[in-house]
Each structure stands twice: as C-alpha cells, then as structure tokens.
Design a protein around this motif. Structure first.
Motif, short mmCIF file in Angstrom:
data_model
loop_
_atom_site.label_atom_id
_atom_site.label_comp_id
_atom_site.label_asym_id
_atom_site.label_seq_id
_atom_site.Cartn_x
_atom_site.Cartn_y
_atom_site.Cartn_z
N HIS A 80 0.83 -1.20 0.00
CA HIS A 80 0.00 0.00 0.00
C HIS A 80 0.86 1.25 0.00
O HIS A 80 0.64 2.17 -0.81
N ASN A 81 1.85 1.29 0.88
CA ASN A 81 2.71 2.47 0.97
C ASN A 81 3.56 2.64 -0.29
O ASN A 81 3.81 3.76 -0.74
N ALA A 82 4.02 1.53 -0.84
CA ALA A 82 4.82 1.60 -2.07
C ALA A 82 3.98 2.09 -3.24
O ALA A 82 4.44 2.92 -4.03
N SER A 83 2.74 1.62 -3.31
CA SER A 83 1.89 2.02 -4.44
C SER A 83 1.50 3.49 -4.37
O SER A 83 1.33 4.14 -5.41
N LEU A 84 1.38 4.03 -3.16
CA LEU A 84 1.13 5.47 -3.03
C LEU A 84 2.28 6.27 -3.64
O LEU A 84 2.06 7.28 -4.31
N ALA A 85 3.49 5.80 -3.40
CA ALA A 85 4.68 6.48 -3.93
C ALA A 85 4.72 6.38 -5.45
O ALA A 85 5.03 7.36 -6.14
N ILE A 86 4.41 5.21 -5.99
CA ILE A 86 4.39 5.05 -7.45
C ILE A 86 3.38 5.99 -8.08
O ILE A 86 3.63 6.58 -9.13
N GLU A 87 2.25 6.13 -7.42
CA GLU A 87 1.20 7.02 -7.93
C GLU A 87 1.69 8.46 -7.98
O GLU A 87 1.41 9.20 -8.92
N LYS A 88 2.46 8.86 -6.96
CA LYS A 88 3.03 10.21 -6.93
C LYS A 88 3.95 10.43 -8.13
O LYS A 88 3.92 11.48 -8.78
N ILE A 89 4.79 9.44 -8.38
CA ILE A 89 5.71 9.52 -9.52
C ILE A 89 4.92 9.61 -10.82
O ILE A 89 5.25 10.38 -11.72
N LYS A 90 3.87 8.82 -10.89
CA LYS A 90 3.05 8.78 -12.10
C LYS A 90 2.37 10.13 -12.35
O LYS A 90 2.38 10.65 -13.46
N VAL A 91 1.80 10.68 -11.29
CA VAL A 91 1.11 11.97 -11.40
C VAL A 91 2.08 13.07 -11.82
O VAL A 91 1.73 13.99 -12.57
N ALA A 92 3.33 12.97 -11.35
CA ALA A 92 4.36 13.95 -11.71
C ALA A 92 4.83 13.75 -13.15
O ALA A 92 5.66 14.52 -13.65
N GLY A 93 4.35 12.70 -13.80
CA GLY A 93 4.74 12.43 -15.17
C GLY A 93 6.17 11.92 -15.30
O GLY A 93 6.80 12.09 -16.34
N LEU A 94 6.68 11.28 -14.25
CA LEU A 94 8.08 10.87 -14.24
C LEU A 94 8.29 9.36 -14.21
O LEU A 94 9.39 8.88 -13.93
N LEU A 95 7.23 8.61 -14.52
CA LEU A 95 7.38 7.16 -14.49
C LEU A 95 7.98 6.62 -15.78
O LEU A 95 7.41 5.77 -16.45
N HIS A 96 9.13 7.19 -16.12
CA HIS A 96 9.91 6.78 -17.28
C HIS A 96 11.38 6.89 -16.89
O HIS A 96 11.77 7.85 -16.24
N PRO A 97 12.20 5.93 -17.28
CA PRO A 97 13.60 5.90 -16.83
C PRO A 97 14.35 7.21 -17.06
O PRO A 97 14.95 7.75 -16.11
N LYS A 98 14.33 7.73 -18.26
CA LYS A 98 15.12 8.93 -18.54
C LYS A 98 14.59 10.15 -17.81
O LYS A 98 15.37 10.96 -17.27
N LYS A 99 13.27 10.31 -17.80
CA LYS A 99 12.69 11.47 -17.11
C LYS A 99 12.98 11.43 -15.63
O LYS A 99 13.34 12.45 -15.02
N LEU A 100 12.85 10.25 -15.03
CA LEU A 100 13.07 10.14 -13.59
C LEU A 100 14.54 10.36 -13.25
O LEU A 100 14.86 10.98 -12.23
#
Length: 224
Positions: free
Chosen positions: A52-72
């Motif tokens: 649950h806690n990990a998925s919240l963090a992934i969602e934050k990354i996703k919302v920031a539009g950074l769930l891509h290797p180069k962007k992140l």
DNA sequence: TTCCGGCGTC
DNA sequence: GACGCTGGAA
C-alpha cells in the motif's frame, strides 16, 4: 527422478502447496503494474514495506509524469519527496537513482534491450547495484523481464520452515535452487507461486499468531 | 546486529 | 503506543 517427471505428478511437498494455494486462493495476477519499469520501481520501493505504501509512492511519480527511466533520472532530485510514503525514502532514493544510471546508461532505459541478455548475466549486473539484493533482483527478473527465476522472500522461508520443509536460515541461493529443483521449470508457476505465498503469508502464516486452523495449508502441516 | 521510515492495524 | 510491512547495507 528427472525434473520433468514432476511436471504432471504432485509428488513434491512444494508442488502440493502450490496446487492447494492456487485452488483455494486462485490466480493472483502479479505483478501489479502497467509497464516493466513500473514493476521495477515497485520492487525497489516495496522492500520491507507494505505494498500500500509503495503504491502510493508510485502514484506520486506517475502523477508527476516521471514514471519513465530517462525522465526520472533527469529529475532524480525530486525522488525523495515523491517516494516519502514508501518508507526508508532517503535510502531508496539512492537505490532508485543507482538503478536508473545503470538502466539508462547501459540499456537506454529500454526493456527490449536488456531482456535480450541471458538471465544470469542480468542478475549479476543487478546485484552489483547498491540497494538491489537477491530478492529484488529476482523479482525484477521474473515480473518485469519474464525470466524463469523463483523469488525467495521472508514469507517463503516462514511458510516452508513452519511446514518442516526447509531450515529458515538457509542461504538465499541454496534455498532458491532447492525449491526450483522441486518444481516444474515454469515461469508461470514461479510467478504465481511467489504471489500466492505472499498472500498466504500475510493472511494466514503471520509472524505472530498464525491462523493454521483456517489456513488452506493447515491440512498439509506436519504432525506436531 | 543495527539502522533505515512512513503508514495502517491492533 | 506497539507492531509489521513482498530487504539490503555496513
């Protein structure tokens, strides 16, 4: 007995447990995640942390539009704040960045490039990255890259040792080979089995006060 | 062995 | 307020 001989006969205790879990709990359809990269990020962020806690963090990354290797990697300074809810966030930010530098630098952040290499070679490379140990490496290999490796975790040790099938302090690689040698060589079964063990470990084979009477595996327990 | 850590559950 | 969470590093 050859490994293949086990495929269609439920002779081993490991296979019996797998079949029982699958029959009672059904397919778990792991790993939750839309892309291999999302699965990799999840594998690092969920270390000793509930999903649950990990998925919240992934969602934050996703919302920031950074769930891509180069962007992140480009925006790596934002990682600590984005993944705060996953816990150990300072350490995991370093781990994530280290992986990104490796993945973008060597494979241009493309799954299609890294999966061409053989499993042992990728595993060796992953284990050199700080923050990626055997369980995380194998989770990435199996769930992100669809490689045939059995993932050993705390639940695996707890369930199998309580059933008298292993010693809980066996080294990771030894235990992994032992389990793999007693199962059909099937990526799909490795995938489903680990997910089922996590489910069983969370819901029944708890650290304290295990629920053996209602556990699907209760009838498979050795006589006290 | 100890530290890292926010977040539900009890 | 304590406990446990899909580990890994030093």
């Amino acid at each position: 007995m050859t490994p293949q001989a086990n495929t269609n006969s439920s002779n081993t205790a490991f296979l019996k447990i797998y079949k029982k879990l699958y029959k009672t709990l059904g397919p778990q359809r792991w790993w939750p995640g839309d892309t291999p990269f999302e699965i990799i990020v999840g594998a690092i962020l969920t270390q000793n942390t509930n999903w649950h806690n990990a998925s919240l963090a992934i969602e934050k990354i996703k919302v920031a539009g950074l769930l891509h290797p180069k962007k992140l990697l480009m925006e790596h300074r934002r990682i600590p704040r984005l993944i705060k809810t996953s816990g150990f966030y300072r350490m995991k930010s370093k781990y994530l960045r280290a992986f990104l530098k490796y993945y973008v630098g060597k494979y241009d952040g493309r799954t299609s490039r890294i999966v061409k290499k053989n499993t042992r070679a990728i595993r060796h490379e992953l284990l050199k990255i700080p923050g990626i140990g055997p369980e995380t490496a194998d989770s990435i290999l199996l769930y992100a890259f669809d490689k045939r490796v059995f993932v050993v975790d705390g639940y695996t040790r707890r369930i199998f040792s309580r059933h008298g099938m292993i010693k809980s302090d066996m080294p990771y690689d030894t235990l992994q080979k032992f389990i793999e040698s007693n199962l059909p060589a099937s990526t799909r079964i490795y995938n489903e089995f680990h997910a089922l063990l996590v489910r069983a470990g969370k819901e029944y084979c708890r650290k304290n006060e295990p629920l053996c009477t209602t556990c699907p595996l209760g009838e498979l327990l050795p006589r006290a």
